[in-house]
Scaffold this motif. Structure first.
Motif, PDB file in Angstrom:
ATOM      1  N   UNK A  40       0.856  -1.185   0.000  1.00 44.23           N
ATOM      2  CA  UNK A  40       0.000   0.000   0.000  1.00 44.23           C
ATOM      3  C   UNK A  40       0.891   1.233   0.000  1.00 44.23           C
ATOM      4  N   UNK A  41       0.686   2.103  -0.980  1.00 40.50           N
ATOM      5  CA  UNK A  41       1.500   3.311  -1.093  1.00 40.50           C
ATOM      6  C   UNK A  41       0.675   4.584  -0.907  1.00 40.50           C
ATOM      7  N   UNK A  42      -0.658   4.414  -0.828  1.00 42.10           N
ATOM      8  CA  UNK A  42      -1.528   5.557  -0.605  1.00 42.10           C
ATOM      9  C   UNK A  42      -2.899   5.108  -0.140  1.00 42.10           C
ATOM     10  N   UNK A  43      -3.499   5.892   0.742  1.00 39.51           N
ATOM     11  CA  UNK A  43      -4.839   5.593   1.238  1.00 39.51           C
ATOM     12  C   UNK A  43      -5.648   6.884   1.195  1.00 39.51           C
ATOM     13  N   UNK A  44      -6.845   6.804   0.603  1.00 43.40           N
ATOM     14  CA  UNK A  44      -7.750   7.938   0.544  1.00 43.40           C
ATOM     15  C   UNK A  44      -8.917   7.741   1.489  1.00 43.40           C
ATOM     16  N   UNK A  45      -9.189   8.759   2.306  1.00 46.70           N
ATOM     17  CA  UNK A  45     -10.275   8.709   3.290  1.00 46.70           C
ATOM     18  C   UNK A  45     -11.407   9.631   2.873  1.00 46.70           C
ATOM     19  N   UNK A  46     -12.622   9.217   3.147  1.00 41.32           N
ATOM     20  CA  UNK A  46     -13.790  10.027   2.856  1.00 41.32           C
ATOM     21  C   UNK A  46     -15.046   9.277   3.238  1.00 41.32           C
ATOM     22  N   UNK A  47     -16.141   9.660   2.605  1.00 40.23           N
ATOM     23  CA  UNK A  47     -17.408   8.964   2.804  1.00 40.23           C
ATOM     24  C   UNK A  47     -17.746   8.191   1.532  1.00 40.23           C
ATOM     25  N   UNK A  48     -17.781   8.887   0.393  1.00 38.13           N
ATOM     26  CA  UNK A  48     -18.018   8.204  -0.885  1.00 38.13           C
ATOM     27  C   UNK A  48     -16.836   8.329  -1.831  1.00 38.13           C
ATOM     28  N   UNK A  49     -16.013   9.358  -1.631  1.00 34.46           N
ATOM     29  CA  UNK A  49     -14.810   9.535  -2.437  1.00 34.46           C
ATOM     30  C   UNK A  49     -13.737  10.146  -1.531  1.00 34.46           C
ATOM     31  N   UNK A  54      -3.239  10.008   2.446  1.00 26.73           N
ATOM     32  CA  UNK A  54      -1.885   9.840   2.981  1.00 26.73           C
ATOM     33  C   UNK A  54      -1.145   8.996   1.947  1.00 26.73           C
ATOM     34  N   UNK A  55       0.103   9.341   1.694  1.00 30.05           N
ATOM     35  CA  UNK A  55       0.832   8.581   0.679  1.00 30.05           C
ATOM     36  C   UNK A  55       2.331   8.709   0.862  1.00 30.05           C
ATOM     37  N   UNK A  56       3.050   7.912   0.114  1.00 30.87           N
ATOM     38  CA  UNK A  56       4.517   7.959   0.157  1.00 30.87           C
ATOM     39  C   UNK A  56       5.099   8.791  -0.981  1.00 30.87           C
ATOM     40  N   UNK A  57       4.233   9.426  -1.772  1.00 35.70           N
ATOM     41  CA  UNK A  57       4.680  10.193  -2.932  1.00 35.70           C
ATOM     42  C   UNK A  57       5.094  11.619  -2.595  1.00 35.70           C
TER      43      UNK A  57
END
Length: 127
Positions: A40-49, A54-57
């Motif tokens: 895993x290099x990135x995780x996106x948080x939200x409700x629907x999008x 957070x990421x390593x980029x």
């Protein structure tokens, strides 16, 4: 108007565990995950999008500040408790902030440093 934002982190798995707890208390969840070579290099948080990534980029350790809207004082308190339990460092317990320090009236917030030292805030604006 901001569509989404994000920060770089040194260890995505470690930070994701923190944000799963802290943002979960505000009703946000993982809605997208980026992988590379099985990691895993990135995780996106939200409700629907994704609204927060957070990421390593992006370079970690820049000491960002992000404030998340809460729907009540109780949500601010839950965010703070969950974030500290998940390894965050208290940077200001839940409470009304002092107007003499520049905060508007009714500014109820809590602050926690994430695993990379970023200052994360949950805020409820009382009307």
């Amino acid at each position: 108007m901001i569509d989404h934002t994000g920060i770089g982190v040194a260890d995505v798995a470690r930070s994701a565990a923190f944000y799963d707890a802290a943002l979960g208390a505000l009703g946000l969840r993982r809605v997208e995950q980026l992988s590379e070579d099985g990691q895993t290099v990135g995780v996106g948080y939200g409700i629907t999008y994704p609204i927060f990534w957070i990421d390593r980029f992006h370079p970690p350790g820049v000491r960002q500040h992000t404030a998340f809207a809460a729907s009540s004082r109780a949500e601010v308190e839950a965010f703070h408790a969950a974030a500290v339990r998940a390894g965050g460092i208290d940077n200001g317990p839940p409470g009304l902030r002092d107007t003499a320090q520049g905060y508007p009236a009714g500014y109820y917030a809590a602050f926690v440093l994430d695993p990379d030292g970023n200052n994360m805030e949950a805020i409820y604006r009382e009307r």
